[in-house]
Design a protein around this motif. Structure first.
Motif, mmCIF file in Angstrom:
data_model
loop_
_atom_site.group_PDB
_atom_site.id
_atom_site.type_symbol
_atom_site.label_atom_id
_atom_site.label_comp_id
_atom_site.label_asym_id
_atom_site.label_seq_id
_atom_site.Cartn_x
_atom_site.Cartn_y
_atom_site.Cartn_z
ATOM 1 N N ALA A 144 -16.466 -27.076 14.797
ATOM 2 C CA ALA A 144 -16.406 -28.454 14.288
ATOM 3 C C ALA A 144 -16.890 -29.441 15.343
ATOM 4 O O ALA A 144 -17.627 -30.388 15.035
ATOM 5 C CB ALA A 144 -14.978 -28.784 13.853
ATOM 6 N N GLU A 145 -16.503 -29.222 16.595
ATOM 7 C CA GLU A 145 -16.954 -30.110 17.675
ATOM 8 C C GLU A 145 -18.475 -30.068 17.815
ATOM 9 O O GLU A 145 -19.122 -31.105 18.013
ATOM 10 C CB GLU A 145 -16.304 -29.706 18.997
ATOM 11 N N ILE A 146 -19.044 -28.861 17.720
ATOM 12 C CA ILE A 146 -20.501 -28.717 17.819
ATOM 13 C C ILE A 146 -21.185 -29.479 16.688
ATOM 14 O O ILE A 146 -22.135 -30.247 16.905
ATOM 15 C CB ILE A 146 -20.903 -27.223 17.778
ATOM 16 N N MET A 147 -20.683 -29.286 15.455
ATOM 17 C CA MET A 147 -21.310 -29.919 14.294
ATOM 18 C C MET A 147 -21.140 -31.443 14.328
ATOM 19 O O MET A 147 -22.088 -32.187 14.061
ATOM 20 C CB MET A 147 -20.706 -29.358 13.006
ATOM 21 N N ILE A 148 -19.950 -31.906 14.648
ATOM 22 C CA ILE A 148 -19.696 -33.355 14.682
ATOM 23 C C ILE A 148 -20.582 -34.029 15.730
ATOM 24 O O ILE A 148 -21.123 -35.118 15.495
ATOM 25 C CB ILE A 148 -18.201 -33.630 14.959
ATOM 26 N N GLY A 149 -20.755 -33.367 16.881
ATOM 27 C CA GLY A 149 -21.618 -33.917 17.916
ATOM 28 C C GLY A 149 -23.068 -33.996 17.465
ATOM 29 O O GLY A 149 -23.746 -35.012 17.673
ATOM 30 N N ALA A 150 -23.548 -32.922 16.830
ATOM 31 C CA ALA A 150 -24.932 -32.904 16.351
ATOM 32 C C ALA A 150 -25.143 -33.977 15.284
ATOM 33 O O ALA A 150 -26.170 -34.676 15.269
ATOM 34 C CB ALA A 150 -25.280 -31.527 15.797
ATOM 35 N N GLU A 151 -24.172 -34.126 14.397
ATOM 36 C CA GLU A 151 -24.299 -35.102 13.308
ATOM 37 C C GLU A 151 -24.204 -36.531 13.823
ATOM 38 O O GLU A 151 -24.901 -37.425 13.317
ATOM 39 C CB GLU A 151 -23.242 -34.808 12.243
ATOM 40 N N ALA A 152 -23.373 -36.749 14.838
ATOM 41 C CA ALA A 152 -23.264 -38.099 15.418
ATOM 42 C C ALA A 152 -24.615 -38.548 15.969
ATOM 43 O O ALA A 152 -25.015 -39.715 15.807
ATOM 44 C CB ALA A 152 -22.210 -38.115 16.520
ATOM 45 N N GLY A 153 -25.330 -37.632 16.603
ATOM 46 C CA GLY A 153 -26.649 -37.960 17.120
ATOM 47 C C GLY A 153 -27.626 -38.313 16.012
ATOM 48 O O GLY A 153 -28.418 -39.261 16.147
ATOM 49 N N LEU A 154 -27.573 -37.579 14.915
ATOM 50 C CA LEU A 154 -28.469 -37.855 13.791
ATOM 51 C C LEU A 154 -28.130 -39.184 13.116
ATOM 52 O O LEU A 154 -29.031 -39.954 12.750
ATOM 53 C CB LEU A 154 -28.393 -36.715 12.766
ATOM 54 N N TYR A 155 -26.831 -39.471 12.957
ATOM 55 C CA TYR A 155 -26.428 -40.762 12.379
ATOM 56 C C TYR A 155 -26.922 -41.917 13.250
ATOM 57 O O TYR A 155 -27.468 -42.905 12.751
ATOM 58 C CB TYR A 155 -24.906 -40.835 12.242
ATOM 59 N N SER A 156 -26.728 -41.800 14.553
ATOM 60 C CA SER A 156 -27.140 -42.870 15.467
ATOM 61 C C SER A 156 -28.643 -43.075 15.426
ATOM 62 O O SER A 156 -29.137 -44.206 15.412
ATOM 63 C CB SER A 156 -26.698 -42.547 16.897
ATOM 64 N N SER A 157 -29.391 -41.976 15.419
ATOM 65 C CA SER A 157 -30.841 -42.055 15.380
ATOM 66 C C SER A 157 -31.319 -42.724 14.100
ATOM 67 O O SER A 157 -32.254 -43.533 14.111
ATOM 68 C CB SER A 157 -31.433 -40.652 15.497
ATOM 69 N N SER A 158 -30.673 -42.399 12.986
ATOM 70 C CA SER A 158 -31.063 -42.974 11.695
ATOM 71 C C SER A 158 -30.846 -44.480 11.661
ATOM 72 O O SER A 158 -31.702 -45.246 11.210
ATOM 73 C CB SER A 158 -30.262 -42.308 10.562
ATOM 74 N N VAL A 159 -29.702 -44.921 12.167
ATOM 75 C CA VAL A 159 -29.381 -46.351 12.148
ATOM 76 C C VAL A 159 -30.290 -47.127 13.104
ATOM 77 O O VAL A 159 -30.646 -48.284 12.840
ATOM 78 C CB VAL A 159 -27.902 -46.574 12.516
ATOM 79 N N ALA A 160 -30.684 -46.495 14.202
ATOM 80 C CA ALA A 160 -31.477 -47.189 15.219
ATOM 81 C C ALA A 160 -32.920 -47.443 14.789
ATOM 82 O O ALA A 160 -33.598 -48.301 15.353
ATOM 83 C CB ALA A 160 -31.466 -46.386 16.512
ATOM 84 N N LYS A 161 -33.412 -46.732 13.791
ATOM 85 C CA LYS A 161 -34.782 -46.922 13.340
ATOM 86 C C LYS A 161 -34.955 -48.273 12.658
ATOM 87 O O LYS A 161 -34.027 -48.789 12.031
ATOM 88 C CB LYS A 161 -35.166 -45.834 12.328
ATOM 89 N N GLU A 162 -36.153 -48.811 12.731
ATOM 90 C CA GLU A 162 -36.456 -50.003 11.944
ATOM 91 C C GLU A 162 -36.360 -49.642 10.463
ATOM 92 O O GLU A 162 -36.974 -48.672 10.008
ATOM 93 C CB GLU A 162 -37.853 -50.514 12.256
ATOM 94 N N GLY A 163 -35.581 -50.417 9.729
ATOM 95 C CA GLY A 163 -35.372 -50.104 8.325
ATOM 96 C C GLY A 163 -34.392 -48.974 8.091
ATOM 97 O O GLY A 163 -34.223 -48.509 6.961
ATOM 98 N N GLY A 164 -33.720 -48.526 9.162
ATOM 99 C CA GLY A 164 -32.785 -47.412 9.028
ATOM 100 C C GLY A 164 -31.428 -47.841 8.518
ATOM 101 O O GLY A 164 -31.085 -49.026 8.516
ATOM 102 N N TRP A 165 -30.635 -46.880 8.109
ATOM 103 C CA TRP A 165 -29.281 -47.154 7.629
ATOM 104 C C TRP A 165 -28.461 -45.874 7.691
ATOM 105 O O TRP A 165 -28.972 -44.811 8.035
ATOM 106 C CB TRP A 165 -29.315 -47.712 6.200
ATOM 107 N N SER A 166 -27.194 -45.990 7.371
ATOM 108 C CA SER A 166 -26.284 -44.850 7.337
ATOM 109 C C SER A 166 -25.590 -44.824 5.984
ATOM 110 O O SER A 166 -25.388 -45.864 5.359
ATOM 111 C CB SER A 166 -25.248 -44.972 8.461
ATOM 112 N N SER A 167 -25.233 -43.644 5.526
ATOM 113 C CA SER A 167 -24.558 -43.470 4.243
ATOM 114 C C SER A 167 -25.517 -43.778 3.088
ATOM 115 O O SER A 167 -26.683 -43.394 3.134
ATOM 116 C CB SER A 167 -23.291 -44.337 4.182
ATOM 117 N N TRP A 168 -25.049 -44.513 2.063
ATOM 118 C CA TRP A 168 -25.836 -44.721 0.848
ATOM 119 C C TRP A 168 -26.391 -46.135 0.782
ATOM 120 O O TRP A 168 -25.742 -47.083 1.192
ATOM 121 C CB TRP A 168 -24.972 -44.428 -0.384
#
Length: 400
Positions: free
Chosen positions: A129-153
């Motif tokens: 779970a720690e491995i997966m949560i860490g990997a997903e946190a990075g993907l969420y952060s990367s998505s939000v940081a993009k121009e026009g990016g967002w998280s969730s729906w």
């Protein structure tokens, strides 16, 4: 984890090989019964067919086998993390899953599930779970940081609905707030979530983005899935085809996925697709054509026949613009087409002279049996497995 706990986990490998699917099927039934809100997250069709329990069983087995060195599963972790982010899986979900997974191990194994074994699996699951949560946190952060990016729906408007074949229709999705949309790598997918009245839940589905990045919209090209004895009809695909019209608003999660075109590679590329499996390749081909990438392309596609052949003319047009592309099309039944680049029967790489290209990157997309067949053929012809990339629609169960 202690060495003793690792040995206990590895000791369950024979049981997982024999009874893993039974265990994970029991787990999903238990979890979705006691936490019905998660029915809005999981694909009901994949539960019905057993594809989701099978995928989880194989993942649990792989983790148990590599408990001494989970880093060897990095590729699998990345692929699963991308899928989880597309479904808006959050850290709090892992506590629910862990609770029901450990209870399922205890209940299915009975007396064989000693307290020490349960403790060992609790530690193992916590580590995973720690491995997966860490990997997903990075993907969420990367998505939000993009121009026009967002998280969730995020709400998107269907501005165009275009029929590509008898079975496949494209939907052009623009953000309802009229803002920019995040860029993506050609080959990635987005997730669409619709309310399904028959099930009284929301259902998410991943669809490859079938256009090149443009900053304004995403295009998905959806096959209408008719039911058959082994699988119910596609709830979401049928809703999209029958009830979603131009002007309607649907929920979309950000682009995800690791089945992507290497933008820096200059070597030839071979695309091998079956049916609706050509959709990620439309994005890749359009990107290469628009960006002036002159990588030689071999396009190999198979479908049942002319009427269900989506993007037929579009691929020809892109191929003409690209200037360094050969096309090969297989129809189950030839009908009246007599062009040299058309073949009757299933996709058969040995019938294509330029299927094996030195230093090429190979991309395969379609059903699992389609991927396995062509992966095995390419390897038998001496192609480096590392040069073969594939994406299986639905829960990933192929490990090659």
């Amino acid at each position: 984890m202690t060495n003793e706990q690792k040995e206990l986990v590895k000791g369950t490998v024979p049981i997982l090989k024999e009874h893993g699917v039974a265990l994970t099927t029991y787990f999903y039934n238990r979890m979705l019964t006691q936490n019905p809100e998660l029915k809005n997250v999981f694909n009901s069709a994949n539960q019905h067919t057993g594809a989701q329990p099978t995928a989880l069983a194989m993942s649990v087995l792989a983790y148990a086998e590599h408990i001494d060195n989970p880093s060897v599963l990095a590729h699998a972790v990345n692929r699963i993390a991308n899928k989880h982010v597309s479904l808006d899986i959050r850290p709090e979900h892992y506590a629910i899953v862990g609770k029901h997974l450990l209870a399922s191990i205890r209940e299915v194994l009975g007396e064989a599930a000693s307290p020490a074994l349960i403790d060992a699996w609790a530690e193992a699951y916590g580590q995973l779970a720690e491995i997966m949560i860490g990997a997903e946190a990075g993907l969420y952060s990367s998505s939000v940081a993009k121009e026009g990016g967002w998280s969730s729906w995020r709400p998107f408007v269907v501005k165009q609905k275009v029929k590509e074949s008898q079975e496949i229709t494209s939907f052009y999705l623009y953000p309802s707030d009229e803002g920019a949309v995040a860029g993506f790598l050609p080959g990635q997918y987005i997730t669409v979530r619709l309310y399904v009245p028959e099930l009284n839940v929301f259902q998410p589905r991943q669809y490859s983005i079938s256009c090149a990045p443009n900053g304004r919209y995403y295009r998905i090209s959806v096959k209408r899935e008719h039911g058959h004895p082994d699988r119910p009809e596609g709830y979401v695909s049928n809703l999209l085809h029958e009830q979603i019209e131009e002007g309607n608003v649907i929920e979309v999660s950000p682009p995800s996925g690791d089945f992507v075109l290497d933008l820096d590679d200059k070597n030839p590329v071979v695309f091998i697709s079956g049916g609706v499996g050509l959709t990620p390749f439309m994005s890749m081909l359009e990107y290469m054509t628009e960006s002036g990438k002159n990588r030689p392309v071999t396009w190999i596609h198979g479908c049942r026949g002319y009427e269900v052949h989506a993007f037929r003319d579009t691929v020809k047009e892109l191929g003409s613009k690209h200037g360094a592309m050969s096309m090969h099309t297989f129809y189950d039944k030839m009908e009246n087409n007599t062009e040299d680049s058309y073949y009757e029967g299933y996709v058969d790489l040995c019938r294509i002279d330029d299927a094996i290209v030195p230093d090429a990157a190979y991309y395969i997309c379609g059903p699992g049996v389609f991927i396995k067949k062509h992966f095995a053929y390419l390897c038998a012809q001496g192609v480096d497995p590392q040069a073969i990339h594939f994406e299986e629609f639905g829960p990933a169960v192929l490990v090659m």
